[in-house]
Motif scaffolding. Sequence first.
Motif, PDB file in Angstrom:
ATOM      1  N   THR A   1      52.503  13.921  76.475  1.00 56.77           N
ATOM      2  CA  THR A   1      52.515  15.352  76.810  1.00 56.77           C
ATOM      3  C   THR A   1      53.079  15.598  78.204  1.00 56.77           C
ATOM      4  N   TYR A   2      52.705  14.736  79.163  1.00 55.66           N
ATOM      5  CA  TYR A   2      53.206  14.900  80.530  1.00 55.66           C
ATOM      6  C   TYR A   2      54.723  14.744  80.595  1.00 55.66           C
ATOM      7  N   LEU A   3      55.284  13.955  79.685  1.00 54.22           N
ATOM      8  CA  LEU A   3      56.728  13.776  79.619  1.00 54.22           C
ATOM      9  C   LEU A   3      57.436  15.134  79.585  1.00 54.22           C
ATOM     10  N   PHE A   4      56.860  16.078  78.844  1.00 54.19           N
ATOM     11  CA  PHE A   4      57.452  17.407  78.721  1.00 54.19           C
ATOM     12  C   PHE A   4      56.985  18.339  79.834  1.00 54.19           C
ATOM     13  N   SER A   5      55.685  18.348  80.109  1.00 50.89           N
ATOM     14  CA  SER A   5      55.145  19.324  81.063  1.00 50.89           C
ATOM     15  C   SER A   5      55.607  19.061  82.486  1.00 50.89           C
ATOM     16  N   TYR A   6      55.887  17.797  82.840  1.00 51.01           N
ATOM     17  CA  TYR A   6      56.352  17.481  84.181  1.00 51.01           C
ATOM     18  C   TYR A   6      57.767  18.005  84.449  1.00 51.01           C
ATOM     19  N   ALA A   7      58.488  18.396  83.387  1.00 51.39           N
ATOM     20  CA  ALA A   7      59.899  18.763  83.557  1.00 51.39           C
ATOM     21  C   ALA A   7      60.182  20.231  83.277  1.00 51.39           C
ATOM     22  N   VAL A   8      59.137  21.067  83.231  1.00 47.79           N
ATOM     23  CA  VAL A   8      59.349  22.494  82.980  1.00 47.79           C
ATOM     24  C   VAL A   8      58.528  23.317  83.973  1.00 47.79           C
ATOM     25  N   GLY A   9      58.671  24.632  83.883  1.00 49.44           N
ATOM     26  CA  GLY A   9      57.883  25.529  84.720  1.00 49.44           C
ATOM     27  C   GLY A   9      58.197  25.404  86.193  1.00 49.44           C
ATOM     28  N   ALA A  10      57.146  25.451  87.013  1.00 48.95           N
ATOM     29  CA  ALA A  10      57.318  25.370  88.465  1.00 48.95           C
ATOM     30  C   ALA A  10      57.939  24.046  88.883  1.00 48.95           C
ATOM     31  N   ASN A  11      57.712  22.986  88.114  1.00 51.96           N
ATOM     32  CA  ASN A  11      58.314  21.693  88.442  1.00 51.96           C
ATOM     33  C   ASN A  11      59.831  21.739  88.296  1.00 51.96           C
ATOM     34  N   ALA A  12      60.309  22.384  87.242  1.00 52.55           N
ATOM     35  CA  ALA A  12      61.747  22.496  87.016  1.00 52.55           C
ATOM     36  C   ALA A  12      62.423  23.300  88.115  1.00 52.55           C
ATOM     37  N   GLN A  13      61.675  24.193  88.737  1.00 53.77           N
ATOM     38  CA  GLN A  13      62.244  25.054  89.779  1.00 53.77           C
ATOM     39  C   GLN A  13      62.870  24.247  90.910  1.00 53.77           C
ATOM     40  N   ARG A  14      62.315  23.073  91.198  1.00 54.27           N
ATOM     41  CA  ARG A  14      62.868  22.262  92.282  1.00 54.27           C
ATOM     42  C   ARG A  14      64.267  21.750  91.939  1.00 54.27           C
ATOM     43  N   TYR A  15      64.507  21.453  90.674  1.00 48.45           N
ATOM     44  CA  TYR A  15      65.814  20.927  90.273  1.00 48.45           C
ATOM     45  C   TYR A  15      66.928  21.954  90.449  1.00 48.45           C
TER      46      TYR A  15
END
Length: 651
Positions: free
Chosen positions: A245-259
């Motif tokens: 599950t973390y595989l997906f959640s770590y790469a979306v939302g506020a986390n994706a904003q940094r990219y």
Amino acid sequence: MTFGLPWIDYFVIFIYLIIMVGIGVYFSRMMKGGKDFFVGGNLIPWWVAGVSLYMTMFSAWTFTGAASFTYNTGWYGIIFFSTWPLSFFIGFQMSARKWRRARVTSPVEYVKSRFNKTTHMFLTIIMVLSSAYWPAQHLASLGKICAPTLFPNSMLAIDIMIIVAGIIIMFYTFSGGLWAVCITDVVQFLILVSVCIVLIPTAFLSNDLGSISNFISKIPELKFHHVLSDGISYDYWYLLGIPATYLFSYAVGANAQRYFSVKDEKSAKNLGWLAFVLFCFGPLLFGIPPLIGKVLWPDINMLHYFSQVTKPDENIYIAVVLKYMPAGVVGIFLAAMMSASMSAMDSAWNAVSAMISLDIYKNIFRPNASEEEVLKVGRFSVVLLCVMAIAMALTIIHSSYSIFSFSNIFFGLTGVPIAIPLLLGIISRKMSRWSAISSILAGTLMASTAKFALNYTLGPQYLITVAITLLFVFASAPLAQLYTKSKNQALLVNVTMGVLLWLFFLNVNLNPNLSLSSFGTIFENGFLNILKTSAFWVSVTSILLVVLSQKFSKLYAKDLLEDQTELNAFFKKMDTPVDVEKEVMVEGAKEVNVFPLVGGVSILIGLLSLLLLINPQARANVFVNVSITGLLVVIGLLMLFSNKIQKIFAK
């Protein structure tokens, strides 16, 4: 309320909060419009974004809920921490470049062109509602670890700290946008890591723990089944479900904003690598201190300082700090706890405010809204989110569930189904433009059934939710083709899927009252009692999944006949590298050198640690102060003279 620490600790915390607010005020002068507020004008340095991304991944929850979890489960908790870098590595490898090429300002902005307007609005609303929880969790964790330490034996102190801390974080997020968020994240990271690095050797040098081998022998042997005091069970399935599950959640939302806040794809990859390397130290920095607490206080009732606090095991990390850190440094550590929570909260608020102001306000109500107007709405959203977080945090803190279990339950019900299509949408073209809605609805339905009817523990619940969500994502394209060819064949496939799932539910579950044989008895006790049986609800779930899949099969097929111009343009953009000169360095934009600012603040805090020795109470262990000062000053000097160092290596 009574004071539990020397006055010097309170003074340190006060100075720290002044510095954080000051950073927000400093960067407020750079906020000219929505793009500056939400993505820093795409000019956030990659190393700043990388540290900031790392800091968004944990909060005081890591030092309360996760620390309590490690205290109660031992080596099992260390394995749990070890799953984080694995999940993050896979996620950032798949998504870092994609997010930057998406050229977005909010994490769901791309949905309109990749999927459709309906999906865009659906996902925005769902993301805003679900994302409102996580700042509340961080705020609750912050109150739980700090308030009982600063003001022991007072539950009121926890409530007051939740309110005050929420307002302070709101202020600097409101003022400085993503720049303030990222810079404070870096400062908070330096404080946090410095204290954690010094804490572990200090504990072992005290001779309380004996040799390393002796310390290891005192920790209970590894077991793969644990039931916490709140009744939630954790087993080897959980260790499989979490990385899935973390595989997906770590790469979306506020986390994706940094990219997509950095200038190009190379920077996006660099920040991902930096965050991954930092993640690899998680088991050591965050897992070992709770194990030290387990050796010192095998029975949590031995922890007398927190004897009046509900769920005292959630304070085990700070208990170790209180034992080995001198006066003043405890204040620095508590400031670091505030740092971690502030980092996660301000990141979430900034990302969600972007969705509210851009994806809802501008997209629906004011398409011609100016950058200044969008900025005002974004800032108002931060205030609203703060009020919501405070109210929810007060609810969490007075719940019977532990903070760790509460977050896992909420994440399983909402976070998993949302994250999967949100990530796959920028990666794969082999999914219908309607598959995001159908997969989220199916995944949420499955998660609820798995928990409340099948009685799955968290691990199996996560895994089956991921499986059903992925099924609806990747079956969308074949079902579109099949429905176009024959509606009846599509119906047959969907009914077959429903029957197979129904049989699976009845035969593979942890509910003693649910089996194929029990299904025949549910009609014996009257209609109202049928509604109380798990057999009825798994049957309803199976039927709903069939109806959902069949209804959306029609939309999948219809999508094949509609204009694909916008979708083709989206993936053409995703295949086109970012032209920094034309897309980023426009209208006088220029890169900002933040090394001097961060370096100066690092040296200032390092010297503050040394100045604490003026107070006699702070001299219990001079080694600690000198070590923290040395680390922060060296890092600060390297940053201040970074340009000269680069020139030397360039020769």
